[in-house]
Design a protein around this motif. Structure first.
Motif, PDB file in Angstrom:
ATOM      1  N   VAL A  67      -1.253  15.053 -17.386  1.00  0.00           N
ATOM      2  CA  VAL A  67       0.080  15.627 -17.192  1.00  0.00           C
ATOM      3  C   VAL A  67       1.096  14.523 -16.921  1.00  0.00           C
ATOM      4  O   VAL A  67       0.868  13.643 -16.094  1.00  0.00           O
ATOM      5  N   ALA A  68       2.216  14.576 -17.620  1.00  0.00           N
ATOM      6  CA  ALA A  68       3.355  13.701 -17.332  1.00  0.00           C
ATOM      7  C   ALA A  68       4.272  14.481 -16.397  1.00  0.00           C
ATOM      8  O   ALA A  68       4.873  15.468 -16.795  1.00  0.00           O
ATOM      9  N   SER A  69       4.319  14.071 -15.143  1.00  0.00           N
ATOM     10  CA  SER A  69       5.132  14.759 -14.139  1.00  0.00           C
ATOM     11  C   SER A  69       5.667  13.686 -13.199  1.00  0.00           C
ATOM     12  O   SER A  69       5.870  12.555 -13.613  1.00  0.00           O
ATOM     13  N   ALA A  70       5.847  14.013 -11.939  1.00  0.00           N
ATOM     14  CA  ALA A  70       6.266  13.011 -10.960  1.00  0.00           C
ATOM     15  C   ALA A  70       5.063  12.320 -10.334  1.00  0.00           C
ATOM     16  O   ALA A  70       5.209  11.312  -9.657  1.00  0.00           O
ATOM     17  N   LEU A  71       3.872  12.848 -10.550  1.00  0.00           N
ATOM     18  CA  LEU A  71       2.707  12.393  -9.799  1.00  0.00           C
ATOM     19  C   LEU A  71       2.032  11.145 -10.361  1.00  0.00           C
ATOM     20  O   LEU A  71       1.230  10.514  -9.677  1.00  0.00           O
ATOM     21  N   GLY A  72       2.320  10.765 -11.582  1.00  0.00           N
ATOM     22  CA  GLY A  72       1.662   9.617 -12.190  1.00  0.00           C
ATOM     23  C   GLY A  72       2.170   8.269 -11.732  1.00  0.00           C
ATOM     24  O   GLY A  72       1.588   7.236 -12.065  1.00  0.00           O
ATOM     25  N   THR A  73       3.240   8.262 -10.962  1.00  0.00           N
ATOM     26  CA  THR A  73       3.807   6.984 -10.533  1.00  0.00           C
ATOM     27  C   THR A  73       3.411   6.623  -9.104  1.00  0.00           C
ATOM     28  O   THR A  73       3.910   5.633  -8.557  1.00  0.00           O
ATOM     29  N   ARG A  74       2.511   7.388  -8.522  1.00  0.00           N
ATOM     30  CA  ARG A  74       2.047   7.056  -7.168  1.00  0.00           C
ATOM     31  C   ARG A  74       1.285   5.732  -7.183  1.00  0.00           C
ATOM     32  O   ARG A  74       0.858   5.258  -8.230  1.00  0.00           O
ATOM     33  N   GLN A  75       1.109   5.162  -6.019  1.00  0.00           N
ATOM     34  CA  GLN A  75       0.346   3.926  -5.813  1.00  0.00           C
ATOM     35  C   GLN A  75       0.849   2.780  -6.691  1.00  0.00           C
ATOM     36  O   GLN A  75       0.079   1.989  -7.234  1.00  0.00           O
ATOM     37  N   GLY A  76       2.167   2.704  -6.870  1.00  0.00           N
ATOM     38  CA  GLY A  76       2.771   1.586  -7.578  1.00  0.00           C
ATOM     39  C   GLY A  76       2.762   1.674  -9.090  1.00  0.00           C
ATOM     40  O   GLY A  76       3.175   0.747  -9.774  1.00  0.00           O
ATOM     41  N   ALA A 120       0.367  17.579 -21.446  1.00  0.00           N
ATOM     42  CA  ALA A 120       1.420  18.495 -20.991  1.00  0.00           C
ATOM     43  C   ALA A 120       2.443  17.689 -20.203  1.00  0.00           C
ATOM     44  O   ALA A 120       2.130  16.612 -19.682  1.00  0.00           O
ATOM     45  N   ILE A 121       3.657  18.221 -20.129  1.00  0.00           N
ATOM     46  CA  ILE A 121       4.744  17.583 -19.394  1.00  0.00           C
ATOM     47  C   ILE A 121       5.301  18.606 -18.408  1.00  0.00           C
ATOM     48  O   ILE A 121       5.435  19.778 -18.743  1.00  0.00           O
ATOM     49  N   SER A 122       5.634  18.152 -17.203  1.00  0.00           N
ATOM     50  CA  SER A 122       6.243  19.014 -16.198  1.00  0.00           C
ATOM     51  C   SER A 122       7.536  18.360 -15.729  1.00  0.00           C
ATOM     52  O   SER A 122       7.522  17.213 -15.269  1.00  0.00           O
ATOM     53  N   THR A 123       8.652  19.097 -15.848  1.00  0.00           N
ATOM     54  CA  THR A 123       9.959  18.524 -15.516  1.00  0.00           C
ATOM     55  C   THR A 123      10.976  19.615 -15.188  1.00  0.00           C
ATOM     56  O   THR A 123      10.929  20.699 -15.761  1.00  0.00           O
ATOM     57  N   PRO A 124      11.914  19.330 -14.290  1.00  0.00           N
ATOM     58  CA  PRO A 124      13.035  20.247 -14.092  1.00  0.00           C
ATOM     59  C   PRO A 124      14.194  19.952 -15.051  1.00  0.00           C
ATOM     60  O   PRO A 124      15.169  20.688 -15.076  1.00  0.00           O
ATOM     61  N   PHE A 125      14.086  18.885 -15.841  1.00  0.00           N
ATOM     62  CA  PHE A 125      15.179  18.451 -16.710  1.00  0.00           C
ATOM     63  C   PHE A 125      14.808  18.629 -18.180  1.00  0.00           C
ATOM     64  O   PHE A 125      14.348  17.689 -18.842  1.00  0.00           O
ATOM     65  N   LEU A 126      15.031  19.825 -18.715  1.00  0.00           N
ATOM     66  CA  LEU A 126      14.646  20.110 -20.099  1.00  0.00           C
ATOM     67  C   LEU A 126      15.463  19.327 -21.115  1.00  0.00           C
ATOM     68  O   LEU A 126      14.918  18.785 -22.079  1.00  0.00           O
ATOM     69  N   TYR A 127      16.759  19.306 -20.935  1.00  0.00           N
ATOM     70  CA  TYR A 127      17.631  18.632 -21.914  1.00  0.00           C
ATOM     71  C   TYR A 127      17.268  17.156 -22.040  1.00  0.00           C
ATOM     72  O   TYR A 127      17.093  16.636 -23.140  1.00  0.00           O
ATOM     73  N   GLU A 128      17.133  16.482 -20.917  1.00  0.00           N
ATOM     74  CA  GLU A 128      16.794  15.064 -20.935  1.00  0.00           C
ATOM     75  C   GLU A 128      15.393  14.847 -21.513  1.00  0.00           C
ATOM     76  O   GLU A 128      15.160  13.893 -22.255  1.00  0.00           O
ATOM     77  N   THR A 129      14.467  15.723 -21.173  1.00  0.00           N
ATOM     78  CA  THR A 129      13.094  15.594 -21.660  1.00  0.00           C
ATOM     79  C   THR A 129      13.020  15.785 -23.168  1.00  0.00           C
ATOM     80  O   THR A 129      12.216  15.138 -23.844  1.00  0.00           O
TER      81      THR A 129
END
Length: 189
Positions: A67-76, A120-129
């Motif tokens: 999933v591409a969301s906010a969680l993949g950028t944890r731990q640097g 899958a992708i999870s985002t609150p920004f549809l237009y930008e995505t």
């Protein structure tokens, strides 16, 4: 007017406009790329306090999707120079942050839309995505979970009353629900 503008364009130009606009977002779901036509990536429109965390958990933990969301950028991993799938426990995430326009711009610059890494992708920004699919054969197919807006606002109010970790919500702490309703402004989800 329409007849004149249609005559001014060749049949191929009209087909190209149709394929690149209307058809791109309005066709049956394509799970796999067939003959270079691309595939459709599920794009979850994340609306806060509407079971969005649960949907993300199901996609990553139950279906084992990357999933591409906010969680993949944890731990640097927000500093990674190349696109990759990172694993946290049993969950797999693409190392991009789709929760804000800056992170989406980074994902586009790293060619997320053409990478085939995100299941899958999870985002609150549809237009930008949507922009990550510019000039690539893949496209996104959106889905969401909706909750009654009053129930969602009440849930958000109670979340703000119990959340000490977010400095942006401190202004709402201790307000009555009526005071909160008068003071807060909701995004038009």
């Amino acid at each position: 007017f329409i007849a004149n503008s249609l005559q001014a364009q060749s049949a191929q130009e009209i087909k190209d406009v149709y394929k690149n606009s209307f058809y791109r977002w309005n066709h049956s779901f394509r799970q796999n790329a067939d003959e270079g036509d691309g595939r459709d990536v599920p794009v979850f429109w994340r609306i806060p306090r509407s079971a969005s965390s649960t949907v993300e958990d199901v996609m990553s933990n139950c279906y084992h999707l990357a999933v591409a969301s906010a969680l993949g950028t944890r731990q640097g991993h927000d500093q990674d120079q190349t696109l990759t799938v990172v694993t946290f426990g049993n969950s797999r995430f693409v190392n991009v942050d789709m929760s804000n326009p800056t992170g989406i711009a980074r994902a586009k610059a790293m060619n997320l839309g053409a990478s085939d890494m995100a299941d899958a992708i999870s985002t609150p920004f549809l237009y930008e995505t949507a922009s990550i699919f510019d000039d690539v054969p893949d496209s996104g197919k959106c889905f969401t979970m909706l909750r009654h807006p009053v129930d969602r606002a009440v849930s958000l109010y109670f979340r703000y009353q119990s959340d000490d970790s977010n400095p942006n919500t401190a202004q709402y702490k201790g307000l009555s629900i009526d005071e909160y309703a008068e003071k807060s402004t909701e995004s038009n989800w």
